[in-house]
Enzyme design. Structure first.
Site, PDB file in Angstrom:
ATOM      1  CE  LYS A   1      -7.032   0.946  11.949  1.00 48.22           C
ATOM      2  NZ  LYS A   1      -7.429   0.070  10.843  1.00 48.22           N
TER       3      LYS A   1
ATOM      4  CB  CYS B   1      -8.973  -9.178   3.281  1.00 52.41           C
ATOM      5  SG  CYS B   1      -9.050  -8.521   4.964  1.00 52.41           S
TER       6      CYS B   1
ATOM      7  CB  CYS C   1     -14.639  -8.353   8.489  1.00 52.94           C
ATOM      8  SG  CYS C   1     -13.383  -7.055   8.637  1.00 52.94           S
TER       9      CYS C   1
ATOM     10  NE  ARG D   1      -3.435   0.025   2.788  1.00 53.68           N
ATOM     11  CZ  ARG D   1      -3.534  -0.652   3.919  1.00 53.68           C
ATOM     12  NH1 ARG D   1      -2.833  -0.271   4.979  1.00 53.68           N
ATOM     13  NH2 ARG D   1      -4.311  -1.707   4.000  1.00 53.68           N
TER      14      ARG D   1
ATOM     15  CB  CYS E   1     -13.465  -3.604   2.193  1.00 52.56           C
ATOM     16  SG  CYS E   1     -14.264  -5.150   2.673  1.00 52.56           S
TER      17      CYS E   1
ATOM     18  NE  ARG F   1      -1.745   2.434   9.792  1.00 50.17           N
ATOM     19  CZ  ARG F   1      -2.557   1.391   9.565  1.00 50.17           C
ATOM     20  NH1 ARG F   1      -3.359   1.384   8.525  1.00 50.17           N
ATOM     21  NH2 ARG F   1      -2.557   0.354  10.386  1.00 50.17           N
TER      22      ARG F   1
ATOM     23  CB  CYS G   1     -11.538  -1.310   5.037  1.00 48.68           C
ATOM     24  SG  CYS G   1     -10.316  -2.016   6.159  1.00 48.68           S
TER      25      CYS G   1
ATOM     26  CE  LYS H   1      -7.385   4.045   9.449  1.00 51.53           C
ATOM     27  NZ  LYS H   1      -8.483   3.168   8.969  1.00 51.53           N
TER      28      LYS H   1
END
Length: 525
Positions: free
Chosen positions: A176, A403, A442, A43, A397, A112, A446, A178
């Site tokens: 993380k 994944c 899930c 990524r 996603c 991120r 995302c 953001k």
């Protein structure tokens, strides 16, 4: 390459090759006594999603030489390369570096990729906000040289392995972090879904400053009341020159106060809920060294993209193209990757990745529009002209087959489910209704599903939880309506609601707003 969850410092310093395997092949390979079909996903770190045409050509070459021949636009304005095998990993990252792009801080317990509104009408204003986002992204990069020494063959220095981290310290962040910059009236970045948000306040084409929001996050776990999606709270207004100090204050407060015992409770949203918003804001202002002013008025109209040509105030054009779930590939009758390669070869401007998994050919001179239009038509890139209102705004996603967290399909299921739902919409005279659909494999979120007017969150193979009644502006979360449904069950649950919407909606009322006004989500079973 597997990251040990116990080694938090190592995890925080990793670039973003994620080890995955092709789950479609797991059973077959297991029966043949073979190991899983391992591969890597890389990524990028691309603040604001802006890349030059020359960089696009290099990214395209990496995807075709080292990946699976596709590029994927993410919901965070990054690019993902899928299908990179281990022996090509180092060469891939070196090729990425040669394009002046990297994958540092694209995963791990650090800040991120920073989001920026993708398609403003005022290019000078966008450049100003983009520059602030880029500066924050650079400022919050980890100081470790490990990425450069391991992947780019940089010379090891005497102090390698003991770098000073003025922001992250010895512990990095609990999880993380953001950041997003929004530019009303469009909330394409879903600014309230992020740990830290800056909403631009503009008057007479002048950037006065930003409303600051804190504590957003989409992740959750099925059946666990201790985890939940949360929208950020607006805490005040700052001037442009205060952005870095304010951001550092918020980030370091989370570094010091965040939950390091229970990882699922380690995001900023839980820190704020546990400590209290007033206490958190007081500490942020103390660390920043100034008080926040009262928030200014800011209004959002929607969170989607504007497709086709949109003119900027400088006369240049911006062409937004639609890609289902962000996947760019060469398919029969639709050689999208090749088409963008041809456009990049003649385009002097930039490409912009949108937070809705689409792509903008930005700042196109008037003299080039006809040639670009011809390339778009030749390569089937004009699908946005034929797409339904539902398909244009839908997101999903990656999910299966790569994944490891996915419980159900998302990207591969989006076309099938959209087509089925479009039939229901047409039956009720709602074919042109711009309903916001999001699918996630899930509950980690995302694709920001909890901000969808209709959202499917994977529960198991072919089964989803159905969430309803977010607004179309990214300012209200949806709610769980039905659990563990297959496609037939989802459509059966939606059919009477869409019938009511068609007959009872007010002028200009969105589907989510109607459901909320009618109290439909209170009927959850």
């Amino acid at each position: 390459m597997c990251i040990d969850e116990r080694d938090r410092t190592t995890q925080a310093r990793q670039p973003a090759p994620y080890q995955q395997d092709d789950r479609d092949l797991r059973d077959e390979r297991r029966r043949s006594k073979l190991e899983p079909a391992y591969q890597f996903m890389i990524r990028t770190r691309t603040p604001g999603g802006v890349v030059s045409a020359a960089q696009w050509l290099q990214l395209d070459a990496i995807a075709r030489r080292f990946g699976n021949g596709t590029l994927r636009l993410t919901s965070r304005q990054a690019l993902q390369f899928h299908g990179v095998i281990k022996r090509d990993l180092k060469a891939s990252l070196q090729a990425l570096n040669a394009a002046l792009i990297d994958s540092v801080a694209a995963c791990g317990d650090v800040n991120r990729n920073v989001l920026v509104a993708a398609n403003p009408l005022l290019p000078a204003l966008h450049a100003q906000v983009q520059q602030q986002a880029l500066a924050l992204s650079e400022y919050f990069l980890p100081r470790s040289r490990a990425y450069y020494e391991i992947w780019l063959d940089a010379e090891k220095l005497a102090d390698s392995g003991s770098e000073d981290e003025p922001v992250y310290g010895a512990t990095y962040l609990p999880r993380k972090f953001k950041i997003a910059f929004a530019m009303p009236p469009i909330n394409d970045v879903d600014v309230f879904a992020h740990d830290l948000g800056f909403t631009a306040i503009v008057q007479d084409d002048v950037l006065l400053g930003y409303n600051v929001s804190v504590g957003g996050g989409m992740g959750a776990s099925h059946g666990d009341a201790e985890t939940y999606p949360r929208l950020a709270d607006v805490i005040g207004f700052i001037e442009p020159q205060q952005v870095q100090a304010l951001a550092e204050a918020v980030l370091t407060c989370q570094r010091d106060w965040g939950n390091r015992v229970l990882r699922k409770r380690a995001r900023l949203k839980y820190t704020i809920d546990d400590r209290g918003l007033d206490v958190f804001c007081a500490e942020v202002q103390r660390r920043a060294g100034f008080a926040l002013a009262p928030a200014r008025r800011a209004e959002f109209q929607h969170s989607g993209d504007r497709f086709g040509w949109v003119d900027s105030d400088n006369g240049a054009g911006n062409l937004t193209l639609r890609f289902s779930a962000g996947r760019i590939a060469d398919r029969p009758g639709a050689p999208h990757l090749s088409g963008l390669r041809a456009i990049a070869a003649l385009h002097p401007g930039s490409f912009r990745l949108t937070p809705n998994q689409n792509l903008i050919i930005a700042q196109v001179p008037a003299a080039q529009r006809a040639r670009i239009d011809a390339l778009v038509a030749e390569h089937g890139l004009d699908g946005y002209r034929r797409s339904s209102a539902l398909a244009l705004r839908a997101m999903a996603c990656v999910a299966m087959p790569t994944c490891g967290l996915a419980m159900a399909e998302a990207e591969r299921y989006l076309p099938e489910f959209s087509a089925a739902l479009e039939q229901v919409l047409a039956r009720h005279g709602l074919a042109d209704a711009p309903i916001l659909l999001r699918i996630s494999g899930c509950p980690n979120g995302c694709s920001r599903p909890y901000l969808g007017e209709i959202a499917l969150v994977g529960k198991g193979p072919g089964r989803y939880n159905l969430f309803l009644a977010a607004d179309a502006r990214g300012q209200r979360l949806n709610r769980l309506y039905r659990e563990n449904l297959d496609q037939a069950g989802i459509l059966a649950a939606l059919d009477p609601l869409l019938a009511r919407y068609a007959g009872e909606r007010e002028a200009g009322e969105g589907f989510g707003d109607f459901l909320n006004r009618a109290g439909v989500t209170d009927e959850r079973t």
